[in-house]
Every structure is written in C-alpha cells, then in structure tokens.
Design an enzyme around this catalytic site. Structure first.
Site, PDB file in Angstrom:
ATOM      1  CB  SER A  25      33.830  -4.094 -31.173  1.00  0.00           C
ATOM      2  OG  SER A  25      35.188  -4.389 -31.386  1.00  0.00           O
TER       3      SER A  25
ATOM      4  N   PRO B 141       7.857  -2.239   0.912  1.00  0.00           N
ATOM      5  CG  PRO B 141      10.022  -1.627   0.367  1.00  0.00           C
ATOM      6  CD  PRO B 141       9.054  -2.747   0.238  1.00  0.00           C
TER       7      PRO B 141
ATOM      8  N   GLY C 269      39.998  -2.300 -30.406  1.00  0.00           N
ATOM      9  CA  GLY C 269      40.887  -1.406 -29.663  1.00  0.00           C
ATOM     10  C   GLY C 269      40.336   0.005 -29.684  1.00  0.00           C
TER      11      GLY C 269
ATOM     12  N   GLY D 278       0.838  -1.194   0.000  1.00  0.00           N
ATOM     13  CA  GLY D 278       0.000   0.000   0.000  1.00  0.00           C
ATOM     14  C   GLY D 278       0.865   1.232   0.000  1.00  0.00           C
TER      15      GLY D 278
ATOM     16  CE  LYS E 225      39.558  -0.038 -33.878  1.00  0.00           C
ATOM     17  NZ  LYS E 225      40.091   1.213 -33.326  1.00  0.00           N
ATOM     18  CB  SER E 226      41.762   1.266 -40.062  1.00  0.00           C
ATOM     19  OG  SER E 226      40.449   1.304 -39.523  1.00  0.00           O
TER      20      SER E 226
END
Length: 640
Positions: A551, A115, A477, A34, A483-484
């Site tokens: 990613s 609660p 990374g 309640g 990365k590329s």
C-alpha cells in the site's frame, strides 16, 4: 503649480464625477484565441492604443522595442504590449495568459490573450473560464484551422455563448470580400454542427486598425459594426445571473466579536434581501436573512457578483464550504457525477487515485473512473480511452468522499454556465499542483437510488458477542520488510488470547478477489480500495482484521481510514531500509525489478510514501519480528 481653492474644488468634482462614471460602467470579460500567429496579441495592443490606454512613455518604449525586434518599416509591433515574458518576445508567440484592462465611453473590459499552440491548451482553458465572449482570430490567408475549431469547442464547453469571428490580416489579401464570405461560410457550417448560434464575423486588420475602433475605407463593402462597437453593445451574461435563483457559497464565517456572527461570500446568482428565507446546504436547515452587511454599510438588497456578509435570524450550523440558497429553489447535493474533464498535467490521469476536488469553496477527495470516452476536437468523434493525458478532453464518472452541493455546469434554462457550483478543479495531493479542470453534467442516478438498508443486528452487537473491540491492523512497508511475518505472529498471539481475527495477505488476495489487477498505479489503488471495503465488512462483523500490503500511497491508506469509525484503523509502519529489504528478498523480486523484468516495482521505479503519523512505528533494524508482534499486541490490549 498652485491652484486656488475654487479651482481645487472644480478639479476634485471632475475627478469624482469621472470615477462615478467609471464605477457605473458595465464590465465585459472576453478572450482572444485562435491559431499561432493569427495576430491575437497585436489585436489587443491595437485595442489598447485606439482606446487611448497607452501613456506617452509607454508609446515611446513600444516604438523602441518595435525597432529592436525588427518590425518592418514604421509600423509598431503592438503585440509587445501584451507578450511580456522574455521567452514570448524571443519566440514571437504567446505562452502564458496575459490579462489587460481598458475602457471606452460605454464599457469597461478585461481581455485575456491566450496561447495558440496546442501544447498550451490548458492556458487557453484558464483564460476562458471567466470570460463571457470569445474573439476567434482567423488569418485571412489561411482560413479556419484546427485550432480555430479546437478553441471554439473549448470556449463553448466552459460556458461561453457569444463569439466574434475576427478575420484578421485582410490587408494582406487585398481586402477581398469574396474570400471573407468563403471563410464565414466555412465557419458557419462548423458552428451549426456544434451548436454555436450567437456569433458575428468582422473583417479586420490588427496592424492597421481597420474595423477595430474605426471603420475601414478599404472595406466599404462591409456594413456591420466595428469590433469595439460590438464589444460595447453585446449583452453581458451577468445580467442573466441575476435572474437565477439565489446562491452564495460561504467563504468565511465572520466573528469580530461575541455579538456578531456573519457568513461572508460572493453572491453567485440571484438576489437576496433581508426577510428572505434561505436554506443552508448540505445540512438542509432553513433560516431567514436578518442583515446584508458590506464595508460601506447595510444593503437593502444584494445581487449576483456582489461580495457581502449575511446574518441570519437563527443560530444555524453554517461554515466555509456550505452554500446559502433560496429556500424554495435550493440546489441538490450528491457524491457521484458525470463530468467533462480537461486534463492539464504532464503526468496522465490515474483512474481510482484520490485527488483533491475544489468546487467553489467546497473541498473533497475525488476519484475518477476510467473515461467513458475522449473527445477528438477536430472530428468531434468520441474515442475509447483508458486514461487522459496532457490537454486531453474526456467524459468520466467521478466519486467524492462526501456529498457536495452542485448544479449542472450548463444551465438547463438559458444555457449559461453555473461556474460557482458546476465547475471544479482537481489537485494532486502530493504536489498540490492543479491537474485538471472540469464541468459537472449531472448526478448519477445510482447515487440517488441506492440507500443503506437498515439491519436489526448492528455492528455493536457483533462486537459484543465476540467480546472485543473491532479493528483493522494495517501493516504497510516495502516488499520484504516483514509485514506478513509480523502480521502472522500477531494473529497467532491474538488467537491464543481468545480474540476473533482474520488475516488478509497481499499475495493471497491477488489469487482470488484481485486476480484481475496488475501493478500499475491505477491497479494498485483499486487493489487497496477493494481490500479496504472487505476489511470494513469484516470489522462490521466484529472481527480484528489484519492486512499485510505494501500500500505505497498515503492517499489510499487514508481512503481506507475514512471508511472506518474513528479509532478502528490502526496503521502499523514496518520500516525497513531498502538495502535490508533487498538483502532478505527470498522471492527474488528486487533482482527482477533491477533487471527491468518487473515494471512499477515499489522502491525501484515506483515510489513508496511512508506514513507520517502511524499508530505504531516498527523499526525492523532494532526489533525482531517477535518483539514487533508483542508491541502490536500491547497496543491492541491498551485499546480495550
């Protein structure tokens, strides 16, 4: 004091008889709920007192605590029996769920005090998830409030069908019968609207004990049962569970010695006996029950609620998470569902993010789509929503990474809950925190109607024609890690070796396939999911696929790994310190992120979760791009 042998025997017999009577009693689980300060904790304290569950030393301490907190006059503050946390006592409100046990001559009870504050809605849902009845308290001076309606909807949603409208503090409104009737009429209109039909209204005073265990002389106009009388006689849902088909989720495979193999679990519904035919799901294998074993010996039959170990006549594959069911009335398995979700975390739900889903003893990775709608619990309106935040209730589709055995949470026949195979929780994979509770509605029809089309030219044929083993090289990374650059060098070296390749670059993909996506956490997850699906199709064609994407989340990289056959996903971690990545930032992205112009930028205001066990770890501080590319080529050549 010493007792004679015959006296000891009589005492032992009395104790034994008492324990047997207690064991034979039915158990009713219920909650009180309640709005704030409606007297829920006081009511439970009064129930404990009137059922003589309080020892003398507890009573003395309660009287002392009541004087210390300033209870008026000689009254006892029964709420102090339940509100055990210091913060609860200081604020005079319930924060966490408190469970108490008591018994009468007719029944045993476990009551949860939940609660009333809206911010603790998740705690109320937790308490309601195992209850069979809800006592809704209403302050007679205030009538039906927002939280009364909210808790009614939530309790009904988790499968509670029986309600008591306890209109409390009647002593503060001079036990007014007309006021009581007006509140009952107000709640009846609401209950009819949401489909609650099994409820009773009782006028009470938790402080004085009126109509709790004893009938109130001040309210002689009320001729219904007291609260205790109603709790002792209301039907219990476990009786209907026994009438349902047999279901037992397997919790553990018991192998105490080479001669015994049993499957342990709690019978969720129905009954089972030796000789009954059963089906193991999701595999669908059938067998016959040989024995039903318990700590006390073998049973001739087991029913809902009992924990047992089953042995089978056949050597079938069955493990934790499988479900043993009646062979002729087995449940289904599926991997896509519609569900109601109650969000319980401070952080909002991220559509597309991978969460652990636990359904009974089953576990799977689940992704939740954007909500179909969010429920306004005051008006019952279905509101448009992009996500769900703390205490929000919504309906959404979810997908799991493997078929799970399920039944709709709301039973189609009697309306009761199928909690074991219909109720689930979602767990954050990073923090292990429970973030949501949910109820399955049904499997999506598209999950049943979409099947794999058999193709005459297999992925093995594609690979053989190209003379290579397919692979997905997943470069991950920070932005600016290289990365590329490394992926481009690797592809050039592979082409020089006569390999068939294709490079998917993060920036290039966002110009076409993923141009509709931004950089929120949900969009990043969808970006990786799409790229993973494309990479899988290319690997099916026999190609060596290279992907260069930040990613940032482990769960999403693992999602792509699970799309591919074992050994075809090669995670390459291009490890560069953040300071070095910023220093070589030719695009100026870090500077914009530091200036607040690029929100959700990985490494600045969005996290990056480095791989824990990548197939190849490249330290760009110690290796040049050329050396890194050679290391990748060496790894690929060793896989041939």
């Amino acid at each position: 004091m010493a007792f004679r042998a015959d006296e000891r025997d009589l005492i032992a017999a009395d104790i034994g008889a008492y324990l047997e009577r207690q064991k034979a009693k039915e158990l009713l689980r219920f909650i009180t709920c309640g709005s704030v300060d409606d007297g829920k904790s006081t009511l439970i304290g009064r129930l404990l007192h009137d059922s003589k569950q309080i020892f003398e030393d507890q009573m003395a301490a309660l009287e002392s605590d009541s004087r210390r907190v300033g209870t008026q006059g000689s009254n006892i503050d029964f709420a102090l029996l339940v509100d055990g946390l210091t913060a609860e006592r200081e604020q005079g409100i319930t924060i966490d769920v408190a469970y108490r046990f008591f018994a009468t001559d007719k029944r045993k009870f476990i009551v949860a005090d939940t609660p009333g504050h809206e911010q603790y809605t998740r705690n109320m849902v937790t308490g309601a998830s195992t209850a069979e009845l809800a006592v809704l308290l209403v302050d007679a001076r205030k009538g039906v409030l927002e939280q009364t309606r909210r808790h009614s909807i939530l309790a009904q949603m988790v499968g509670i069908r029986r309600f008591v409208l306890a209109i409390n503090k009647m002593d503060l409104v001079d036990h007014d019968a007309d006021l009581f009737a007006a509140i009952v009429a107000d709640y009846r209109a609401f209950a009819d609207r949401i489909g609650i039909d099994q409820w009773i209204a009782i006028p009470v005073s938790g402080l004085n004990g009126d109509n709790i265990a004893a009938r109130s002389e001040a309210m002689d106009w009320y001729d219904g049962p007291t609260l205790v009388e109603h709790l002792e006689t209301v039907p219990i849902d476990s009786e209907s569970d026994e009438a349902k088909p047999f279901r037992m989720p397997v919790q553990w495979v018991s192998r105490p010695d080479p001669s015994f193999r049993g499957f342990a679990g709690q019978v969720a519904s129905g009954r089972i006996a030796p000789g009954d035919e059963v089906r193991i799901l999701p595999s669908g294998r059938t067998s016959t029950v040989a024995r039903i074993v318990t700590m006390g010996g073998d049973l001739d039959e087991a029913v809902a609620g009992q924990s047992v170990t089953l042995t089978l006549e056949d050597e079938v594959d069955c493990s934790r998470g499988d479900v043993i069911a009646a062979a002729s009335q087995a449940p289904h398995a599926a991997d896509q569902f519609e569900a109601t979700i109650v969000w319980m975390a401070d952080e909002e739900m991220v559509p597309g993010k991978g969460y652990w889903l636990k359904l009974g003893t089953q576990s799977a990775t689940a992704t939740v789509a954007h909500p179909k709608y969010q429920l306004n619990v005051n008006t019952l309106d279905e509101l448009a929503a992009k996500t769900l935040d703390l205490n929000a209730i919504g309906v959404a589709d979810l997908t799991v990474d493997r078929p799970i055995v399920f039944e709709p949470y709301r039973d189609q026949h009697d309306g009761g809950p199928n909690r074991a195979l219909g109720g689930f929780i979602l767990i954050d994979k990073l923090t292990n925190a429970t973030v949501a509770a949910g109820m399955l509605h049904f499997a999506l029809r598209r999950a049943e109607n979409i099947h794999w089309q058999a193709l005459d030219v297999s992925r093995e044929t594609h690979a053989r024609l190209k003379g290579q083993k397919p692979a997905v090289l997943w470069f991950t990374g920070l932005s600016g890690a290289g990365k590329s650059t490394i992926a481009n060098l690797v592809e050039k070296k592979l082409v020089a070796l006569g390999r068939h390749t294709f490079l998917l670059d993060g920036d290039n993909v966002r110009h076409g396939l993923n141009k509709d996506l931004g950089f929120t956490e949900a969009d990043r997850i969808e970006n990786i999911r799409r790229v993973g699906e494309v990479a899988k199709l290319m690997a099916d064609a026999g190609l060596i696929v290279l992907t260069a994407f930040i990613s940032p989340f482990r769960a999403e990289r693992e999602m792509v790994r699970r799309m591919l056959p074992d050994g075809e996903f090669i995670e390459v971690f291009v490890d560069t310190p953040l300071a070095d990545a910023e220093a070589r930032d030719v695009k100026g992205l870090y500077a914009k992120a530091r200036a607040g112009e690029l929100p959700n930028f990985t490494g600045i205001d969005s996290p990056y979760e480095p791989p824990e066990q990548p197939e190849l770890w490249i330290d760009t501080v110690k290796m040049t791009a050329e050396q890194a590319a050679d290391a990748v080529i060496d790894l690929i050549e060793r896989r041939r």
